[in-house]
Write an enzyme that holds these catalytic residues in place. Structure first.
Site, PDB file in Angstrom:
ATOM      1  N   SER A 136      13.164  -9.128  -7.896  1.00 24.27           N
ATOM      2  CA  SER A 136      13.299  -7.726  -8.285  1.00 24.27           C
ATOM      3  C   SER A 136      14.421  -7.135  -7.447  1.00 24.27           C
ATOM      4  O   SER A 136      14.789  -7.691  -6.401  1.00 24.27           O
ATOM      5  CB  SER A 136      11.986  -6.981  -7.997  1.00 24.27           C
ATOM      6  N   TYR A 149       5.158  -3.898  -1.884  1.00 21.20           N
ATOM      7  CA  TYR A 149       5.845  -4.653  -2.932  1.00 21.20           C
ATOM      8  C   TYR A 149       7.218  -5.117  -2.466  1.00 21.20           C
ATOM      9  O   TYR A 149       7.598  -6.279  -2.680  1.00 21.20           O
ATOM     10  CB  TYR A 149       5.966  -3.794  -4.186  1.00 21.20           C
TER      11      TYR A 149
END
Length: 250
Positions: A136, A149
């Site tokens: 990501s 995250y």
């Protein structure tokens, strides 16, 4: 288990029951791969595999025994797409939920480690292996509330990039694909099924969709064996680095 045709290349896609994983499985099948679809949800994964003429294997990447069983069922692996992962919560560090952090590290980091380690001998034996890891932009950036995250994705990215050096000289290519905002079930999972809160993430922007990312992975998988696309960062036009957005009025 479905049997690939003789000499047919085999691609394993984790988290293939929906979103980017499902779209990637379909894209790779369209390129002629026999696709092994891996996920926890048996009904979803079996439906996807039937549609593709592929193989469904129900496995949780956080389960050592399940990952070992997955590897034992496969005679050949040419491509591995480490897609399984996700986020939970959006709390600041001071209010961090340790259970959420454990889940994110188990799924994103250790899940990628388990599957990659288990399938690596077969990828090397293929003579032209490819590992694609879906990280990501959170593997390169941080944002308020996203510490769990981003920490997990930084860890997953470090794992993948380290392996790139460790496998130098082996017949395996490694590509990290780092998407920005993609409208899938991602935000719904992060917010425990709160649809309104999930929808607000994409309010006023045109996000990427799963097929956008899948097409990039298909391009990577179709490059000649001497070409390694190291890192691909992709974002919607409405998203800039460091949390900047072009949000239009509804």
């Amino acid at each position: 288990m479905a049997t690939p045709a003789a000499q047919q290349r085999v691609a394993v896609v984790t988290g293939a029951s929906s979103g980017i994983g499902e779209a990637t499985a379909k894209t790779l099948a369209g390129l002629g791969f026999h696709v092994v679809c891996v996920a926890r949800r048996a009904d979803r994964i079996e439906a996807v595999a039937r549609e593709l003429g592929g193989t469904a294997i129900v496995a949780d990447v956080t389960d050592d025994a399940a990952v070992e069983a997955l590897a034992d069922q496969l005679d050949r692996v040419d491509v591995l797409v480490n897609n399984a992962g996700g986020a939970k919560g959006l709390e600041p560090v001071a209010d961090a939920d340790l259970d959420n952090w454990r889940w994110m590290f188990e799924t994103n980091v250790l899940g990628t480690l388990r599957v990659t380690r288990a399938l690596l001998p077969k990828l090397i034996a293929s003579g032209d292996g490819l590992i694609v890891t879906l990280t990501s932009i959170a593997a390169f950036e941080t944002y308020d509330g996203g510490s769990g995250y981003t920490a997990a994705k930084h860890g997953q990215g470090a794992l993948h990039r380290t392996l790139r050096g460790e496998l130098l000289g082996k017949p395996v290519r490694l590509t990290e694909v780092a998407p920005g905002a993609v409208e899938t079930e991602f935000s719904l999972v992060r917010f425990d099924g709160d649809q309104e809160r999930a929808d607000n993430v994409y309010r006023g922007i045109t996000p990427l969709v799963a097929q956008d990312v899948a097409e990039v992975i298909g391009f990577v998988a179709s490059r000649p064996s001497h070409v390694d696309l190291d890192v691909i960062v992709m974002r919607p036009r409405d998203q800039a680095p460091w949390g900047r957005w072009n949000r239009r009025a509804d």
